[in-house]
Design a protein around this motif. Structure first.
Motif, PDB file in Angstrom:
ATOM      1  N   GLY A 261      13.208   9.502 -11.224  1.00  9.58           N
ATOM      2  CA  GLY A 261      12.864  10.542 -10.266  1.00  9.58           C
ATOM      3  C   GLY A 261      11.607  11.293 -10.666  1.00  9.58           C
ATOM      4  O   GLY A 261      10.768  11.627  -9.821  1.00  9.58           O
ATOM      5  N   LEU A 262      11.460  11.547 -11.961  1.00 12.15           N
ATOM      6  CA  LEU A 262      10.228  12.180 -12.442  1.00 12.15           C
ATOM      7  C   LEU A 262       9.025  11.263 -12.216  1.00 12.15           C
ATOM      8  O   LEU A 262       7.949  11.723 -11.834  1.00 12.15           O
ATOM      9  N   ILE A 263       9.220   9.965 -12.449  1.00 12.77           N
ATOM     10  CA  ILE A 263       8.140   9.017 -12.179  1.00 12.77           C
ATOM     11  C   ILE A 263       7.769   9.052 -10.696  1.00 12.77           C
ATOM     12  O   ILE A 263       6.589   9.072 -10.327  1.00 12.77           O
ATOM     13  N   ALA A 264       8.787   9.076  -9.837  1.00 12.40           N
ATOM     14  CA  ALA A 264       8.536   9.123  -8.393  1.00 12.40           C
ATOM     15  C   ALA A 264       7.831  10.409  -7.990  1.00 12.40           C
ATOM     16  O   ALA A 264       6.930  10.399  -7.143  1.00 12.40           O
ATOM     17  N   MET A 265       8.213  11.538  -8.587  1.00  8.95           N
ATOM     18  CA  MET A 265       7.553  12.810  -8.282  1.00  8.95           C
ATOM     19  C   MET A 265       6.098  12.787  -8.744  1.00  8.95           C
ATOM     20  O   MET A 265       5.195  13.241  -8.024  1.00  8.95           O
ATOM     21  N   GLU A 266       5.852  12.283  -9.934  1.00 12.76           N
ATOM     22  CA  GLU A 266       4.483  12.178 -10.440  1.00 12.76           C
ATOM     23  C   GLU A 266       3.648  11.297  -9.524  1.00 12.76           C
ATOM     24  O   GLU A 266       2.495  11.614  -9.205  1.00 12.76           O
ATOM     25  N   PHE A 267       4.220  10.180  -9.086  1.00  9.12           N
ATOM     26  CA  PHE A 267       3.545   9.275  -8.158  1.00  9.12           C
ATOM     27  C   PHE A 267       3.216  10.013  -6.864  1.00  9.12           C
ATOM     28  O   PHE A 267       2.101   9.905  -6.343  1.00  9.12           O
ATOM     29  N   ALA A 268       4.189  10.766  -6.327  1.00  8.49           N
ATOM     30  CA  ALA A 268       3.989  11.469  -5.056  1.00  8.49           C
ATOM     31  C   ALA A 268       2.935  12.560  -5.158  1.00  8.49           C
ATOM     32  O   ALA A 268       2.214  12.838  -4.193  1.00  8.49           O
ATOM     33  N   VAL A 269       2.822  13.184  -6.320  1.00 10.23           N
ATOM     34  CA  VAL A 269       1.798  14.210  -6.528  1.00 10.23           C
ATOM     35  C   VAL A 269       0.420  13.561  -6.630  1.00 10.23           C
ATOM     36  O   VAL A 269      -0.561  14.059  -6.065  1.00 10.23           O
ATOM     37  N   ARG A 270       0.326  12.417  -7.310  1.00 11.12           N
ATOM     38  CA  ARG A 270      -0.965  11.800  -7.585  1.00 11.12           C
ATOM     39  C   ARG A 270      -1.453  10.897  -6.462  1.00 11.12           C
ATOM     40  O   ARG A 270      -2.662  10.739  -6.279  1.00 11.12           O
ATOM     41  N   ALA A 271      -0.537  10.261  -5.745  1.00 11.56           N
ATOM     42  CA  ALA A 271      -0.929   9.321  -4.687  1.00 11.56           C
ATOM     43  C   ALA A 271      -0.093   9.572  -3.436  1.00 11.56           C
ATOM     44  O   ALA A 271       0.661   8.690  -2.997  1.00 11.56           O
TER      45      ALA A 271
ATOM     46  N   GLN B 169       0.826  -1.200   0.000  1.00 11.48           N
ATOM     47  CA  GLN B 169       0.000   0.000   0.000  1.00 11.48           C
ATOM     48  C   GLN B 169       0.863   1.254   0.000  1.00 11.48           C
ATOM     49  O   GLN B 169       0.546   2.247  -0.642  1.00 11.48           O
ATOM     50  N   GLY B 170       1.980   1.203   0.718  1.00  6.66           N
ATOM     51  CA  GLY B 170       2.879   2.350   0.781  1.00  6.66           C
ATOM     52  C   GLY B 170       4.325   1.903   0.795  1.00  6.66           C
ATOM     53  O   GLY B 170       4.639   0.746   1.072  1.00  6.66           O
ATOM     54  N   ALA B 171       5.224   2.831   0.467  1.00  3.89           N
ATOM     55  CA  ALA B 171       6.657   2.541   0.446  1.00  3.89           C
ATOM     56  C   ALA B 171       7.403   3.853   0.313  1.00  3.89           C
ATOM     57  O   ALA B 171       6.834   4.892  -0.046  1.00  3.89           O
ATOM     58  N   ALA B 172       8.694   3.803   0.561  1.00  3.77           N
ATOM     59  CA  ALA B 172       9.574   4.899   0.167  1.00  3.77           C
ATOM     60  C   ALA B 172       9.903   4.706  -1.309  1.00  3.77           C
ATOM     61  O   ALA B 172      10.092   3.579  -1.774  1.00  3.77           O
ATOM     62  N   LEU B 173       9.952   5.803  -2.055  1.00  2.57           N
ATOM     63  CA  LEU B 173      10.296   5.754  -3.469  1.00  2.57           C
ATOM     64  C   LEU B 173      11.666   6.369  -3.685  1.00  2.57           C
ATOM     65  O   LEU B 173      11.955   7.449  -3.163  1.00  2.57           O
ATOM     66  N   CYS B 174      12.504   5.687  -4.463  1.00  2.00           N
ATOM     67  CA  CYS B 174      13.812   6.205  -4.835  1.00  2.00           C
ATOM     68  C   CYS B 174      13.903   6.186  -6.350  1.00  2.00           C
ATOM     69  O   CYS B 174      13.925   5.123  -6.963  1.00  2.00           O
ATOM     70  N   GLY B 175      13.935   7.373  -6.961  1.00  2.00           N
ATOM     71  CA  GLY B 175      13.938   7.466  -8.407  1.00  2.00           C
ATOM     72  C   GLY B 175      15.167   8.186  -8.927  1.00  2.00           C
ATOM     73  O   GLY B 175      15.558   9.227  -8.399  1.00  2.00           O
ATOM     74  N   LEU B 176      15.768   7.637  -9.978  1.00  2.00           N
ATOM     75  CA  LEU B 176      16.963   8.192 -10.599  1.00  2.00           C
ATOM     76  C   LEU B 176      16.628   8.721 -11.990  1.00  2.00           C
ATOM     77  O   LEU B 176      16.059   7.993 -12.812  1.00  2.00           O
ATOM     78  N   SER B 177      16.949   9.983 -12.255  1.00  2.00           N
ATOM     79  CA  SER B 177      16.741  10.609 -13.555  1.00  2.00           C
ATOM     80  C   SER B 177      15.260  10.551 -13.939  1.00  2.00           C
ATOM     81  O   SER B 177      14.421  11.056 -13.209  1.00  2.00           O
ATOM     82  N   VAL B 178      14.885   9.902 -15.047  1.00  2.00           N
ATOM     83  CA  VAL B 178      13.458   9.815 -15.364  1.00  2.00           C
ATOM     84  C   VAL B 178      12.724   9.042 -14.277  1.00  2.00           C
ATOM     85  O   VAL B 178      11.541   9.290 -14.014  1.00  2.00           O
TER      86      VAL B 178
END
Length: 280
Positions: free
Chosen positions: A98-108, A87-96
């Motif tokens: 990181g953009l995926i992780a940011m989009e995820f954090a904004v939406r969910a 259901q939840g986790a820490a996200l670690c995103g590198l380069s694109v």
């Protein structure tokens, strides 16, 4: 090897570490697969529950049949977390990633416990530059730009001192399917989260390799300043992929950040802290 259908795409993923430990999911850079995290995984496996995956069009994951955007990548990750029961986790995103992780954090936001953004930015590159790269890759394959990309990925010290590893990572890059690489370039070209990331509420650590030529430290630092609860750190001697060049330092930063009680110290908020920035 494990596979799951998520958002209409078959994704390759790997679980590692201590089941029941704090959860971290890793999202990769353009032109890479989940192997870039191997040494970081080894360092964290005793303490954390780890999830790695190849994004669509990369590694062993399926190439989409039609162009896709950043939202599709975020939906892929949401579906993968559902598949493994997180259901939840820490996200670690590198380069694109990181953009995926940011989009995820904004939406969910309710599903993001912590956020680690590495060598990334809310907006990367220009439309003209991405279109030029897309055209080159579709006409001649990823290998046609492999040498140019590798020069921007790795520090001069790594290129000279780790020649065999450098050659191996170049093979990883150049084996990326041209269609998958080009589709992700389109997602990068069209993505701009500059305004949206001000709404990210998760404690965030932003990391930049000091010798990164793809997303220079000053660009990464600007993203950190736009996220309310963000700390910014640099890794000396590393280029665009610190997880390869400095896995021990990356693991140490992740361990320290993700093992805390959920709050950043006041002195670290707003992108403060040690900042040595390169200039292009």
């Amino acid at each position: 090897m494990s596979f799951a259908r998520s958002n209409g795409i078959v994704l390759h993923f790997r679980r590692a570490g201590r089941r029941g430990g704090p959860r971290i999911v890793f999202a990769n850079s353009l032109g890479s697969d989940l192997a870039i995290w191997n040494e970081v995984a080894d360092a964290l496996a005793a303490e954390f529950d780890l999830l790695f995956y190849d994004k669509r069009g990369h590694g062993l994951s399926e190439v989409a049949q039609s162009p896709n955007g950043l939202a599709d990548h975020a939906n892929d990750l949401i579906g993968l977390l559902d598949h493994v029961g997180w259901q939840g986790a820490a996200l670690c995103g590198l380069s694109v990633g990181g953009l995926i992780a940011m989009e995820f954090a904004v939406r969910a936001p309710e599903r993001v416990e912590r956020l680690v953004l590495m060598d990334t930015a809310a907006k990367i590159g220009t439309q003209e530059a991405w279109n030029t790269r897309i055209e080159a890759v579709l006409q001649r394959g990823v290998a046609a730009i492999g040498g140019q990309i590798m020069e921007r990925w790795f520090s001069a010290g790594f290129r000279k001192g780790e020649a065999d590893a450098f050659a191996g990572w170049q093979r990883m890059l150049e084996r990326t399917p041209a269609a998958g690489y080009a589709d992700t370039c389109r997602a990068l070209r069209d993505a701009d989260l500059t305004g949206a990331i001000a709404g990210i509420s998760a404690p965030t650590l932003v990391i930049a390799g000091e010798e990164d030529l793809s997303t220079p430290p000053e660009l990464v630092a600007d993203t950190a300043r736009r996220i309310p609860a963000a700390a910014f750190r640099t890794i000396a001697g590393a280029g665009h992929l610190p997880c390869i060049e400095r896995p021990g330092e990356v693991a140490s930063l992740l361990r320290g950040f993700l093992s805390r009680d959920g709050r950043l110290h006041a002195a670290e908020q707003g992108g403060q802290g040690p900042q040595r920035q390169n200039k292009e």
